[in-house]
Design a protein around this motif. Structure first.
Motif, short mmCIF file in Angstrom:
data_model
loop_
_atom_site.label_atom_id
_atom_site.label_comp_id
_atom_site.label_asym_id
_atom_site.label_seq_id
_atom_site.Cartn_x
_atom_site.Cartn_y
_atom_site.Cartn_z
N LEU A 166 21.61 45.90 35.39
CA LEU A 166 21.99 46.40 36.73
C LEU A 166 22.91 45.40 37.41
CD1 LEU A 166 18.84 47.83 38.56
CD2 LEU A 166 20.84 49.04 37.73
N LEU A 167 22.51 44.14 37.34
CA LEU A 167 23.24 43.07 38.02
C LEU A 167 24.66 42.93 37.48
CD1 LEU A 167 22.48 40.81 40.08
CD2 LEU A 167 22.27 39.32 38.11
N THR A 168 24.75 42.78 36.13
CA THR A 168 26.08 42.58 35.55
C THR A 168 26.92 43.84 35.68
OG1 THR A 168 25.07 43.09 33.43
CG2 THR A 168 25.44 40.79 33.90
N GLY A 169 26.27 45.01 35.48
CA GLY A 169 27.01 46.26 35.57
C GLY A 169 27.60 46.45 36.95
N SER A 170 26.79 46.21 37.98
CA SER A 170 27.31 46.46 39.34
C SER A 170 28.37 45.43 39.70
CB SER A 170 26.17 46.48 40.36
OG SER A 170 25.33 45.38 40.17
N ALA A 171 28.18 44.18 39.24
CA ALA A 171 29.20 43.16 39.54
C ALA A 171 30.52 43.54 38.87
CB ALA A 171 28.73 41.79 39.08
N ALA A 172 30.43 43.96 37.60
CA ALA A 172 31.66 44.32 36.88
C ALA A 172 32.34 45.52 37.55
CB ALA A 172 31.35 44.62 35.42
N SER A 173 31.52 46.52 37.97
CA SER A 173 32.08 47.69 38.64
C SER A 173 32.79 47.28 39.92
CB SER A 173 30.99 48.70 39.00
OG SER A 173 30.33 49.10 37.84
N GLN A 174 32.16 46.37 40.68
CA GLN A 174 32.77 45.87 41.91
C GLN A 174 34.13 45.25 41.63
OE1 GLN A 174 32.28 45.04 45.23
NE2 GLN A 174 30.68 46.58 45.46
N ILE A 175 34.18 44.43 40.58
CA ILE A 175 35.44 43.74 40.26
C ILE A 175 36.52 44.76 39.90
CG2 ILE A 175 36.52 42.16 38.63
CD1 ILE A 175 33.77 40.72 38.53
N VAL A 176 36.16 45.71 39.03
CA VAL A 176 37.13 46.73 38.64
C VAL A 176 37.55 47.55 39.85
CG1 VAL A 176 37.54 48.76 37.22
CG2 VAL A 176 36.28 46.84 36.28
N GLY A 177 36.56 47.97 40.66
CA GLY A 177 36.83 48.78 41.84
C GLY A 177 37.75 48.08 42.82
N ARG A 178 37.50 46.79 43.07
CA ARG A 178 38.35 46.06 44.01
C ARG A 178 39.77 45.95 43.50
NH1 ARG A 178 35.00 41.39 47.11
NH2 ARG A 178 33.15 42.65 47.50
N LYS A 179 39.88 45.77 42.19
CA LYS A 179 41.21 45.67 41.58
C LYS A 179 41.98 46.98 41.82
CE LYS A 179 44.04 43.35 38.98
NZ LYS A 179 44.60 42.14 39.54
N VAL A 180 41.28 48.12 41.59
CA VAL A 180 41.91 49.42 41.82
C VAL A 180 42.35 49.54 43.27
CG1 VAL A 180 41.51 51.90 41.88
CG2 VAL A 180 40.62 50.56 39.98
N HIS A 181 41.48 49.14 44.19
CA HIS A 181 41.75 49.20 45.62
C HIS A 181 43.00 48.39 45.98
CE1 HIS A 181 40.51 50.17 49.64
NE2 HIS A 181 40.64 48.90 50.00
N GLU A 182 43.06 47.17 45.42
CA GLU A 182 44.21 46.30 45.65
C GLU A 182 45.51 46.95 45.20
OE1 GLU A 182 44.05 42.44 43.77
OE2 GLU A 182 42.16 42.06 44.81
N GLU A 183 45.45 47.52 43.98
CA GLU A 183 46.66 48.10 43.42
C GLU A 183 47.12 49.32 44.21
OE1 GLU A 183 45.91 48.63 39.26
OE2 GLU A 183 46.05 46.48 38.91
N LYS A 184 46.16 50.06 44.76
CA LYS A 184 46.50 51.22 45.57
C LYS A 184 47.22 50.80 46.84
CE LYS A 184 43.36 54.97 44.54
NZ LYS A 184 41.96 55.33 44.75
N ASN A 185 46.71 49.69 47.44
CA ASN A 185 47.24 49.25 48.72
C ASN A 185 48.58 48.56 48.61
OD1 ASN A 185 45.09 50.34 49.92
ND2 ASN A 185 44.04 48.41 50.40
N SER A 186 48.90 48.05 47.39
CA SER A 186 50.12 47.27 47.28
C SER A 186 51.30 48.15 46.86
CB SER A 186 49.94 46.14 46.28
OG SER A 186 49.69 46.67 45.01
#
Lengths: 97, 310
Positions: free
Chosen positions: A77-97
Protein backbone atom coordinates in the motif's frame (compact mmCIF):
# COMPACT_ATOMS: atom_id res chain seq x y z
CA UNK A 1 -16.13 -28.41 10.31
CA UNK A 2 -14.10 -25.33 11.19
CA UNK A 3 -11.37 -26.13 8.62
CA UNK A 4 -14.12 -26.48 6.04
CA UNK A 5 -15.47 -23.05 6.80
CA UNK A 6 -11.97 -21.58 6.78
CA UNK A 7 -11.21 -23.17 3.41
CA UNK A 8 -14.41 -21.81 1.87
CA UNK A 9 -13.60 -18.37 3.28
CA UNK A 10 -10.12 -18.58 1.73
CA UNK A 11 -11.42 -19.63 -1.67
CA UNK A 12 -14.06 -16.90 -1.76
CA UNK A 13 -11.69 -14.15 -0.65
CA UNK A 14 -8.88 -15.12 -3.01
CA UNK A 15 -11.33 -15.39 -5.91
CA UNK A 16 -12.58 -11.86 -5.20
CA UNK A 17 -8.99 -10.67 -4.94
CA UNK A 18 -8.12 -12.28 -8.27
CA UNK A 19 -11.18 -10.61 -9.79
CA UNK A 20 -9.89 -7.21 -8.71
CA UNK A 21 -6.51 -8.01 -10.23
CA UNK A 22 -8.21 -9.01 -13.47
CA UNK A 23 -10.32 -5.84 -13.52
CA UNK A 24 -7.28 -3.72 -12.64
CA UNK A 25 -5.26 -5.24 -15.46
CA UNK A 26 -8.10 -4.76 -17.93
CA UNK A 27 -8.34 -1.12 -16.85
CA UNK A 28 -4.60 -0.66 -17.16
CA UNK A 29 -4.73 -1.91 -20.71
CA UNK A 30 -7.96 -0.22 -21.81
CA UNK A 31 -8.20 3.14 -20.03
CA UNK A 32 -7.32 6.14 -22.19
CA UNK A 33 -5.01 8.26 -20.03
CA UNK A 34 -2.38 7.91 -17.31
CA UNK A 35 -4.50 9.09 -14.40
CA UNK A 36 -7.36 6.66 -15.02
CA UNK A 37 -4.83 3.87 -15.58
CA UNK A 38 -3.35 4.68 -12.17
CA UNK A 39 -6.85 4.49 -10.74
CA UNK A 40 -7.30 0.99 -12.18
CA UNK A 41 -3.89 -0.12 -10.97
CA UNK A 42 -4.45 0.92 -7.36
CA UNK A 43 -7.62 -1.17 -7.20
CA UNK A 44 -5.56 -4.28 -7.92
CA UNK A 45 -2.84 -3.30 -5.45
CA UNK A 46 -5.05 -2.23 -2.57
CA UNK A 47 -8.23 -4.28 -2.74
CA UNK A 48 -7.01 -7.24 -4.76
CA UNK A 49 -3.95 -7.92 -2.65
CA UNK A 50 -5.86 -7.03 0.52
CA UNK A 51 -8.55 -9.63 -0.21
CA UNK A 52 -5.98 -12.28 -1.12
CA UNK A 53 -4.09 -11.70 2.12
CA UNK A 54 -7.36 -11.73 4.07
CA UNK A 55 -8.13 -15.07 2.44
CA UNK A 56 -4.72 -16.46 3.35
CA UNK A 57 -4.94 -15.47 7.02
CA UNK A 58 -6.80 -18.64 8.20
CA UNK A 59 -4.21 -20.81 6.42
CA UNK A 60 -1.10 -19.46 8.10
CA UNK A 61 0.44 -19.78 11.58
CA UNK A 62 -0.64 -17.26 14.19
CA UNK A 63 0.44 -14.70 15.15
CA UNK A 64 3.76 -14.19 13.32
CA UNK A 65 2.84 -15.53 9.90
CA UNK A 66 -0.31 -13.44 9.91
CA UNK A 67 1.61 -10.34 11.03
CA UNK A 68 4.10 -10.83 8.19
CA UNK A 69 1.30 -11.09 5.64
CA UNK A 70 -0.27 -7.96 7.08
CA UNK A 71 3.05 -6.17 6.86
CA UNK A 72 3.40 -7.20 3.20
CA UNK A 73 0.04 -5.61 2.48
CA UNK A 74 0.86 -2.40 4.35
CA UNK A 75 4.22 -2.11 2.56
CA UNK A 76 2.64 -2.63 -0.86
CA UNK A 77 0.00 0.00 0.00
CA UNK A 78 2.74 2.38 1.05
CA UNK A 79 5.01 1.93 -1.98
CA UNK A 80 2.08 1.72 -4.39
CA UNK A 81 0.50 4.94 -3.21
CA UNK A 82 3.85 6.76 -3.14
CA UNK A 83 4.63 5.64 -6.68
CA UNK A 84 1.14 6.65 -7.85
CA UNK A 85 1.62 10.07 -6.26
CA UNK A 86 4.92 10.53 -8.07
CA UNK A 87 3.48 9.50 -11.43
CA UNK A 88 0.33 11.58 -10.86
CA UNK A 89 2.29 14.71 -9.95
CA UNK A 90 4.45 14.29 -13.02
CA UNK A 91 1.31 14.11 -15.20
CA UNK A 92 -0.06 17.21 -13.46
CA UNK A 93 3.18 19.11 -14.07
CA UNK A 94 3.24 18.20 -17.73
CA UNK A 95 -0.38 19.28 -18.17
CA UNK A 96 0.30 22.66 -16.61
CA UNK A 97 3.45 23.38 -18.57
CA UNK B 1 -3.02 -30.79 -8.74
CA UNK B 2 -4.13 -31.39 -12.31
CA UNK B 3 -4.05 -27.73 -13.21
CA UNK B 4 -0.39 -27.37 -12.14
CA UNK B 5 1.18 -28.16 -15.55
CA UNK B 6 -1.03 -25.52 -17.22
CA UNK B 7 0.11 -22.98 -14.63
CA UNK B 8 3.78 -23.86 -15.18
CA UNK B 9 3.46 -23.74 -18.96
CA UNK B 10 1.71 -20.36 -18.80
CA UNK B 11 4.46 -19.06 -16.54
CA UNK B 12 7.19 -20.40 -18.84
CA UNK B 13 5.51 -18.89 -21.91
CA UNK B 14 5.13 -15.55 -20.12
CA UNK B 15 8.84 -15.57 -19.23
CA UNK B 16 9.84 -16.24 -22.84
CA UNK B 17 7.56 -13.44 -24.04
CA UNK B 18 9.01 -11.02 -21.46
CA UNK B 19 12.54 -12.00 -22.46
CA UNK B 20 11.67 -11.28 -26.08
CA UNK B 21 10.10 -7.97 -25.07
CA UNK B 22 13.22 -6.97 -23.14
CA UNK B 23 15.57 -7.89 -25.99
CA UNK B 24 13.53 -6.67 -28.96
CA UNK B 25 11.87 -3.63 -27.35
CA UNK B 26 12.30 -0.39 -29.28
CA UNK B 27 12.52 1.79 -26.19
CA UNK B 28 15.24 1.30 -23.59
CA UNK B 29 13.06 2.21 -20.63
CA UNK B 30 10.35 -0.28 -21.59
CA UNK B 31 12.99 -2.96 -22.14
CA UNK B 32 14.37 -2.44 -18.65
CA UNK B 33 10.91 -2.67 -17.11
CA UNK B 34 10.41 -5.90 -19.09
CA UNK B 35 13.71 -7.19 -17.74
CA UNK B 36 12.70 -6.44 -14.13
CA UNK B 37 9.37 -8.24 -14.57
CA UNK B 38 11.31 -11.12 -16.17
CA UNK B 39 13.54 -11.33 -13.06
CA UNK B 40 10.55 -11.36 -10.72
CA UNK B 41 8.81 -14.15 -12.65
CA UNK B 42 12.08 -16.09 -12.71
CA UNK B 43 12.16 -15.79 -8.91
CA UNK B 44 8.68 -17.30 -8.87
CA UNK B 45 9.96 -20.23 -10.96
CA UNK B 46 12.83 -20.84 -8.51
CA UNK B 47 10.25 -20.81 -5.74
CA UNK B 48 8.19 -23.46 -7.57
CA UNK B 49 11.38 -25.52 -8.05
CA UNK B 50 11.80 -25.44 -4.22
CA UNK B 51 14.90 -23.26 -4.39
CA UNK B 52 13.89 -20.34 -2.14
CA UNK B 53 17.52 -19.22 -1.66
CA UNK B 54 17.98 -18.76 -5.39
CA UNK B 55 14.55 -17.16 -5.64
CA UNK B 56 15.42 -14.52 -3.03
CA UNK B 57 18.71 -13.71 -4.72
CA UNK B 58 17.09 -13.56 -8.14
CA UNK B 59 14.39 -11.20 -6.89
CA UNK B 60 16.85 -8.97 -5.02
CA UNK B 61 19.72 -8.96 -7.51
CA UNK B 62 18.21 -9.98 -10.86
CA UNK B 63 15.03 -7.95 -10.51
CA UNK B 64 16.05 -5.22 -8.08
CA UNK B 65 19.68 -4.20 -8.27
CA UNK B 66 20.26 -5.02 -11.95
CA UNK B 67 17.06 -3.15 -12.77
CA UNK B 68 18.35 -0.10 -10.90
CA UNK B 69 21.72 -0.36 -12.68
CA UNK B 70 20.04 -0.57 -16.09
CA UNK B 71 17.69 2.34 -15.32
CA UNK B 72 20.74 4.38 -14.27
CA UNK B 73 22.41 3.46 -17.55
CA UNK B 74 19.26 4.53 -19.46
CA UNK B 75 19.26 7.90 -17.71
CA UNK B 76 22.95 8.48 -18.56
CA UNK B 77 22.41 7.31 -22.13
CA UNK B 78 19.82 9.98 -22.83
CA UNK B 79 21.06 12.54 -25.31
CA UNK B 80 23.37 10.27 -27.24
CA UNK B 81 20.73 7.72 -28.13
CA UNK B 82 20.29 8.29 -31.85
CA UNK B 83 23.72 7.96 -33.48
CA UNK B 84 25.14 5.25 -31.21
CA UNK B 85 23.13 2.33 -32.54
CA UNK B 86 25.46 -0.67 -32.93
CA UNK B 87 26.13 -1.61 -36.56
CA UNK B 88 24.36 -4.52 -38.21
CA UNK B 89 27.46 -6.71 -38.13
CA UNK B 90 27.92 -6.11 -34.38
CA UNK B 91 24.32 -7.07 -33.81
CA UNK B 92 24.62 -10.21 -35.92
CA UNK B 93 27.75 -11.28 -34.02
CA UNK B 94 26.08 -10.58 -30.65
CA UNK B 95 22.96 -12.49 -31.67
CA UNK B 96 25.09 -15.40 -32.93
CA UNK B 97 27.07 -15.58 -29.67
CA UNK B 98 23.89 -15.45 -27.57
CA UNK B 99 22.29 -18.16 -29.70
CA UNK B 100 25.39 -20.35 -29.39
CA UNK B 101 25.45 -19.99 -25.60
CA UNK B 102 21.72 -20.76 -25.38
CA UNK B 103 22.09 -23.79 -27.67
CA UNK B 104 25.02 -25.06 -25.59
CA UNK B 105 23.00 -24.67 -22.40
CA UNK B 106 20.04 -26.49 -23.92
CA UNK B 107 22.25 -29.38 -25.02
CA UNK B 108 23.88 -29.64 -21.60
CA UNK B 109 20.56 -29.57 -19.75
CA UNK B 110 18.96 -32.12 -22.06
CA UNK B 111 21.92 -34.50 -21.86
CA UNK B 112 21.97 -34.59 -18.05
CA UNK B 113 21.65 -38.16 -16.80
CA UNK B 114 18.42 -38.92 -15.04
CA UNK B 115 18.38 -38.79 -12.08
CA UNK B 116 20.83 -35.87 -12.20
CA UNK B 117 24.02 -36.37 -10.17
CA UNK B 118 23.72 -34.60 -6.82
CA UNK B 119 25.90 -33.74 -3.88
CA UNK B 120 22.90 -32.71 -1.79
CA UNK B 121 22.99 -35.74 0.55
CA UNK B 122 26.73 -35.25 1.16
CA UNK B 123 26.14 -31.54 1.81
CA UNK B 124 23.41 -32.35 4.30
CA UNK B 125 25.48 -35.02 6.06
CA UNK B 126 28.23 -32.69 7.26
CA UNK B 127 25.81 -29.85 8.01
CA UNK B 128 26.24 -30.33 11.75
CA UNK B 129 29.99 -29.69 11.59
CA UNK B 130 29.40 -26.26 10.06
CA UNK B 131 26.86 -25.20 12.67
CA UNK B 132 24.47 -24.16 9.88
CA UNK B 133 20.91 -25.33 9.40
CA UNK B 134 20.66 -24.21 5.77
CA UNK B 135 22.61 -26.42 3.35
CA UNK B 136 22.88 -23.59 0.79
CA UNK B 137 24.59 -21.31 3.30
CA UNK B 138 26.84 -24.19 4.32
CA UNK B 139 27.92 -24.62 0.70
CA UNK B 140 28.52 -20.88 0.27
CA UNK B 141 30.31 -20.29 3.56
CA UNK B 142 32.02 -23.60 4.38
CA UNK B 143 32.39 -26.14 1.57
CA UNK B 144 32.97 -23.61 -1.21
CA UNK B 145 33.98 -20.54 0.80
CA UNK B 146 36.78 -19.74 -1.63
CA UNK B 147 34.28 -19.28 -4.48
CA UNK B 148 32.19 -16.95 -2.36
CA UNK B 149 35.26 -14.90 -1.52
CA UNK B 150 36.29 -14.62 -5.17
CA UNK B 151 32.72 -13.56 -6.00
CA UNK B 152 33.21 -10.58 -3.69
CA UNK B 153 36.50 -9.78 -5.44
CA UNK B 154 34.67 -9.76 -8.79
CA UNK B 155 32.05 -7.39 -7.37
CA UNK B 156 34.80 -5.04 -6.19
CA UNK B 157 36.55 -5.22 -9.57
CA UNK B 158 33.28 -4.23 -11.24
CA UNK B 159 33.12 -1.16 -8.99
CA UNK B 160 36.75 -0.27 -9.81
CA UNK B 161 35.85 -0.51 -13.50
CA UNK B 162 32.88 1.84 -12.99
CA UNK B 163 35.02 4.30 -11.02
CA UNK B 164 37.69 4.31 -13.70
CA UNK B 165 35.13 5.72 -16.15
CA UNK B 166 35.22 9.07 -14.35
CA UNK B 167 37.51 11.93 -15.34
CA UNK B 168 41.00 12.02 -13.83
CA UNK B 169 40.35 15.47 -12.42
CA UNK B 170 37.35 14.29 -10.42
CA UNK B 171 39.08 11.22 -8.96
CA UNK B 172 38.22 10.84 -5.28
CA UNK B 173 35.24 13.17 -5.60
CA UNK B 174 31.55 12.70 -5.04
CA UNK B 175 29.48 10.86 -7.64
CA UNK B 176 27.00 13.08 -9.48
CA UNK B 177 23.71 11.79 -8.27
CA UNK B 178 21.08 14.40 -7.69
CA UNK B 179 17.50 14.65 -8.75
CA UNK B 180 15.04 17.50 -8.53
CA UNK B 181 13.37 16.71 -5.21
CA UNK B 182 10.02 18.04 -4.14
CA UNK B 183 10.03 19.33 -0.59
CA UNK B 184 7.68 17.10 1.45
CA UNK B 185 7.04 15.02 -1.67
CA UNK B 186 5.90 11.40 -1.58
CA UNK B 187 9.43 10.05 -2.13
CA UNK B 188 10.70 11.64 1.07
CA UNK B 189 7.71 10.25 2.98
CA UNK B 190 8.40 6.81 1.52
CA UNK B 191 12.07 7.05 2.44
CA UNK B 192 11.23 7.98 6.03
CA UNK B 193 8.79 5.12 6.52
CA UNK B 194 10.27 2.38 4.37
CA UNK B 195 13.98 2.67 5.13
CA UNK B 196 13.81 1.61 8.80
CA UNK B 197 11.50 -1.31 7.95
CA UNK B 198 13.51 -2.39 4.91
CA UNK B 199 16.83 -2.21 6.75
CA UNK B 200 15.44 -4.38 9.54
CA UNK B 201 14.13 -6.90 7.01
CA UNK B 202 17.55 -6.88 5.32
CA UNK B 203 19.37 -7.58 8.57
CA UNK B 204 16.84 -10.29 9.35
CA UNK B 205 17.33 -11.89 5.91
CA UNK B 206 21.08 -12.02 6.48
CA UNK B 207 20.68 -13.36 10.02
CA UNK B 208 18.21 -16.17 9.28
CA UNK B 209 20.42 -17.21 6.34
CA UNK B 210 22.19 -19.63 8.68
CA UNK B 211 19.12 -21.82 9.03
CA UNK B 212 16.57 -20.66 6.48
CA UNK B 213 16.54 -19.10 3.01
CA UNK B 214 18.35 -15.78 3.03
CA UNK B 215 21.95 -14.80 3.54
CA UNK B 216 24.48 -12.07 2.95
CA UNK B 217 23.67 -11.38 -0.70
CA UNK B 218 19.91 -11.10 -0.36
CA UNK B 219 20.23 -9.10 2.87
CA UNK B 220 22.94 -6.87 1.45
CA UNK B 221 20.91 -6.21 -1.70
CA UNK B 222 17.88 -5.17 0.35
CA UNK B 223 19.95 -2.83 2.51
CA UNK B 224 21.49 -1.43 -0.68
CA UNK B 225 17.98 -0.77 -2.02
CA UNK B 226 17.19 1.21 1.13
CA UNK B 227 20.42 3.18 0.70
CA UNK B 228 19.44 3.97 -2.88
CA UNK B 229 15.99 5.09 -1.77
CA UNK B 230 17.68 7.49 0.68
CA UNK B 231 19.83 8.85 -2.17
CA UNK B 232 16.91 9.17 -4.61
CA UNK B 233 14.83 10.98 -2.00
CA UNK B 234 17.73 13.31 -1.30
CA UNK B 235 17.82 12.33 2.38
CA UNK B 236 21.48 11.33 2.00
CA UNK B 237 24.22 12.35 -0.41
CA UNK B 238 26.53 9.72 -1.89
CA UNK B 239 29.96 9.68 -0.20
CA UNK B 240 33.10 10.75 -2.07
CA UNK B 241 34.73 7.74 -3.63
CA UNK B 242 37.97 8.68 -1.87
CA UNK B 243 36.28 8.51 1.54
CA UNK B 244 38.35 6.23 3.75
CA UNK B 245 35.40 4.79 5.68
CA UNK B 246 33.55 4.01 2.46
CA UNK B 247 36.59 2.20 1.10
CA UNK B 248 36.91 0.24 4.31
CA UNK B 249 33.25 -0.83 4.07
CA UNK B 250 33.81 -1.89 0.46
CA UNK B 251 36.70 -4.22 1.26
CA UNK B 252 35.50 -5.39 4.70
CA UNK B 253 34.08 -8.65 3.35
CA UNK B 254 37.23 -9.61 1.47
CA UNK B 255 39.45 -8.57 4.37
CA UNK B 256 37.45 -10.70 6.80
CA UNK B 257 37.60 -13.63 4.39
CA UNK B 258 41.37 -13.34 3.88
CA UNK B 259 42.01 -12.90 7.59
CA UNK B 260 40.02 -16.00 8.46
CA UNK B 261 41.58 -17.76 5.47
CA UNK B 262 45.14 -17.25 6.68
CA UNK B 263 44.20 -17.90 10.31
CA UNK B 264 43.01 -21.26 8.93
CA UNK B 265 46.68 -22.29 8.65
CA UNK B 266 47.10 -21.59 12.36
CA UNK B 267 44.04 -23.26 13.78
CA UNK B 268 43.15 -25.97 11.26
CA UNK B 269 46.09 -26.53 8.90
CA UNK B 270 44.49 -25.24 5.73
CA UNK B 271 43.52 -21.99 3.97
CA UNK B 272 39.95 -21.02 4.91
CA UNK B 273 39.55 -24.02 7.21
CA UNK B 274 37.49 -23.37 10.31
CA UNK B 275 38.39 -24.80 13.73
CA UNK B 276 36.07 -27.55 14.74
CA UNK B 277 33.54 -26.03 17.13
CA UNK B 278 34.03 -22.38 16.16
CA UNK B 279 32.71 -22.60 12.59
CA UNK B 280 29.41 -20.83 13.21
CA UNK B 281 30.69 -17.72 15.04
CA UNK B 282 33.47 -17.27 12.49
CA UNK B 283 31.03 -17.60 9.61
CA UNK B 284 28.76 -15.01 11.24
CA UNK B 285 31.67 -12.56 11.48
CA UNK B 286 32.54 -13.03 7.81
CA UNK B 287 28.89 -12.70 6.81
CA UNK B 288 28.44 -9.44 8.73
CA UNK B 289 31.44 -7.98 6.92
CA UNK B 290 30.20 -9.37 3.60
CA UNK B 291 26.70 -7.96 4.01
CA UNK B 292 28.22 -4.53 4.70
CA UNK B 293 30.50 -4.77 1.66
CA UNK B 294 27.77 -6.03 -0.65
CA UNK B 295 25.37 -3.28 0.40
CA UNK B 296 27.93 -0.50 -0.13
CA UNK B 297 29.31 -1.95 -3.37
CA UNK B 298 25.84 -2.26 -4.93
CA UNK B 299 24.90 1.30 -3.96
CA UNK B 300 28.17 2.70 -5.33
CA UNK B 301 27.76 0.69 -8.54
CA UNK B 302 24.41 2.37 -9.15
CA UNK B 303 25.51 5.93 -8.30
CA UNK B 304 28.43 5.64 -10.73
CA UNK B 305 31.84 7.32 -11.03
CA UNK B 306 32.89 10.53 -9.34
CA UNK B 307 31.45 13.59 -11.03
CA UNK B 308 33.13 16.55 -9.41
CA UNK B 309 35.68 17.25 -6.77
CA UNK B 310 34.25 18.29 -3.42
Amino acid sequence: MMTWLFNIFTIVMISFGALFFLAGTAGLLRFPDTLSRLHALTKADNLGLGLIILGLLPQIDWPFGALKLGLVWVLVLLTGSAASQIVGRKVHEEKNS
Amino acid sequence: MNSAPILFLTLAALIVVLAGFAVLGRRQFASVIGFVAFGLLLALVWMILSAPDVALTEAAVGGGVTGALLLGACARWRGYASDTQPSVSTRVVAAGLCAAVSAGLIVVVLSLPSPAPTLAPAARESLLATGMGNAVTAVLMAYRALDTMLEKVVLLLALVAVWSLGRDSSWGGRPDFSFPIEKNGPLIFLAKVLIPVGTLVGINLFWVGADKPGGAFAGGALIAAMGLLALFAGVLRPPSIGNFRLRFALVAGIVAFLLVGFLGFVWADDFLAYPHDMAKPIIVVIEVAMTLSIAFTLVMLVVGPAGRKS
